[in-house]
Design a protein around this motif. Structure first.
Motif, mmCIF file in Angstrom:
data_model
loop_
_atom_site.group_PDB
_atom_site.id
_atom_site.type_symbol
_atom_site.label_atom_id
_atom_site.label_comp_id
_atom_site.label_asym_id
_atom_site.label_seq_id
_atom_site.Cartn_x
_atom_site.Cartn_y
_atom_site.Cartn_z
ATOM 1 N N LEU A 99 0.828 -1.203 0.000
ATOM 2 C CA LEU A 99 0.000 0.000 0.000
ATOM 3 C C LEU A 99 0.865 1.256 0.000
ATOM 4 O O LEU A 99 0.568 2.228 -0.698
ATOM 5 C CB LEU A 99 -0.921 -0.003 1.220
ATOM 6 N N GLY A 100 1.940 1.223 0.787
ATOM 7 C CA GLY A 100 2.840 2.368 0.844
ATOM 8 C C GLY A 100 3.452 2.681 -0.505
ATOM 9 O O GLY A 100 3.716 3.844 -0.825
ATOM 10 N N ALA A 109 7.109 10.042 7.413
ATOM 11 C CA ALA A 109 6.940 8.590 7.549
ATOM 12 C C ALA A 109 5.692 8.272 8.366
ATOM 13 O O ALA A 109 4.935 7.346 8.031
ATOM 14 C CB ALA A 109 8.181 7.986 8.204
ATOM 15 N N ALA A 110 5.470 9.040 9.423
ATOM 16 C CA ALA A 110 4.296 8.807 10.264
ATOM 17 C C ALA A 110 3.010 9.083 9.490
ATOM 18 O O ALA A 110 2.016 8.342 9.598
ATOM 19 C CB ALA A 110 4.365 9.690 11.511
ATOM 20 N N GLY A 111 3.028 10.158 8.689
ATOM 21 C CA GLY A 111 1.851 10.492 7.911
ATOM 22 C C GLY A 111 1.535 9.439 6.859
ATOM 23 O O GLY A 111 0.367 9.087 6.638
ATOM 24 N N GLU A 118 -5.286 3.767 7.492
ATOM 25 C CA GLU A 118 -6.639 4.197 7.146
ATOM 26 C C GLU A 118 -7.170 3.412 5.948
ATOM 27 O O GLU A 118 -8.354 3.038 5.916
ATOM 28 C CB GLU A 118 -6.645 5.695 6.822
ATOM 29 N N ALA A 119 -6.293 3.153 4.986
ATOM 30 C CA ALA A 119 -6.704 2.392 3.803
ATOM 31 C C ALA A 119 -7.095 0.966 4.189
ATOM 32 O O ALA A 119 -8.099 0.434 3.697
ATOM 33 C CB ALA A 119 -5.575 2.382 2.773
ATOM 34 N N LEU A 120 -6.311 0.348 5.064
ATOM 35 C CA LEU A 120 -6.633 -1.007 5.510
ATOM 36 C C LEU A 120 -7.965 -1.036 6.251
ATOM 37 O O LEU A 120 -8.786 -1.946 6.050
ATOM 38 C CB LEU A 120 -5.513 -1.539 6.411
#
Length: 211
Positions: A99-100, A109-111, A118-120
């Motif tokens: 996904l990343g 990186a945190a964002g 959120e996507a999961l």
């Protein structure tokens, strides 16, 4: 500005043989389904839109997306997402890393991690970030592939028979999810298929090739 995906007098040929002609405006949140048997040029049309048309084909006409002529733009600059029959997840990456990969460059990186989580959650796969894609069911892989594509923030969505490898139950659920996400994001959708059920579920206009 005319928003949506516009195929303006697009004609694709192979040698001296015309394969198809399309002139259509797919408005945001709407679907155009192109139907027909294998070999009539359905996937070739998608290749032209994404800028990956094989050298043995030729095309005329223009492709417009949200008011911009993208006919000759580099493929990675077209902002067009595509889903295929196969999920094409990277086997050496975890679900979260897959996904990343879809995320546009930039951000912390945190964002970026937050967007992945959120996507999961959006597709009912919370906690699956560290999973190996090989351990997922066909429907789960399809959901991950969809969200990876949406995380790239496309302005239009192309579907190349993406439901054909799913069983009937998973097919209906994934199909509904894809069209719901496209409508909620106001994405114009072009789907190619030979399946009448997919066309009916999509709603919108239907163009049949090879008659």
């Amino acid at each position: 500005m005319d928003r949506g995906l516009i195929l303006r007098d697009v004609t694709i040929t192979k040698g001296a043989t015309p394969l198809l002609t399309v002139d259509h405006h797919i408005r945001p949140g709407k679907v155009l389904t192109v139907m027909g048997p294998s070999g009539v040029g359905k996937s070739t049309l998608l290749a032209f839109i994404t800028g990956t048309l094989a050298l043995d084909f030729a095309a005329t006409g223009t492709v417009w997306l949200d008011g911009h002529d993208i006919t000759h733009a580099a493929p990675h600059k077209r902002r067009v997402g595509i889903l295929f029959q196969d999920d094409l997840l990277f086997p050496h990456l975890s679900v979260g890393a897959n996904l990343g990969f879809g995320l546009r460059p930039g951000g912390t990186a945190a964002g970026r991690q937050a967007k992945v989580q959120e996507a999961l959650e959006e597709v009912g796969l919370a906690g699956f970030g560290d999973r190996d894609p090989a351990t997922l069911s066909g429907g789960q892989k399809a959901r991950v592939a969809l969200m990876r594509m949406l995380l790239s923030e496309p302005c239009a969505l192309l579907l190349d028979e993406p439901f054909s490898r799913l069983d009937a139950t998973r097919r209906a659920k994934v199909r509904d999810m894809v069209f719901d996400r496209a409508r909620s994001r106001a994405l114009p959708v072009l789907m190619v298929t030979h399946d009448a059920d997919d066309a009916q579920a999509a709603g919108g206009a239907i163009m049949t090739l090879g008659d």
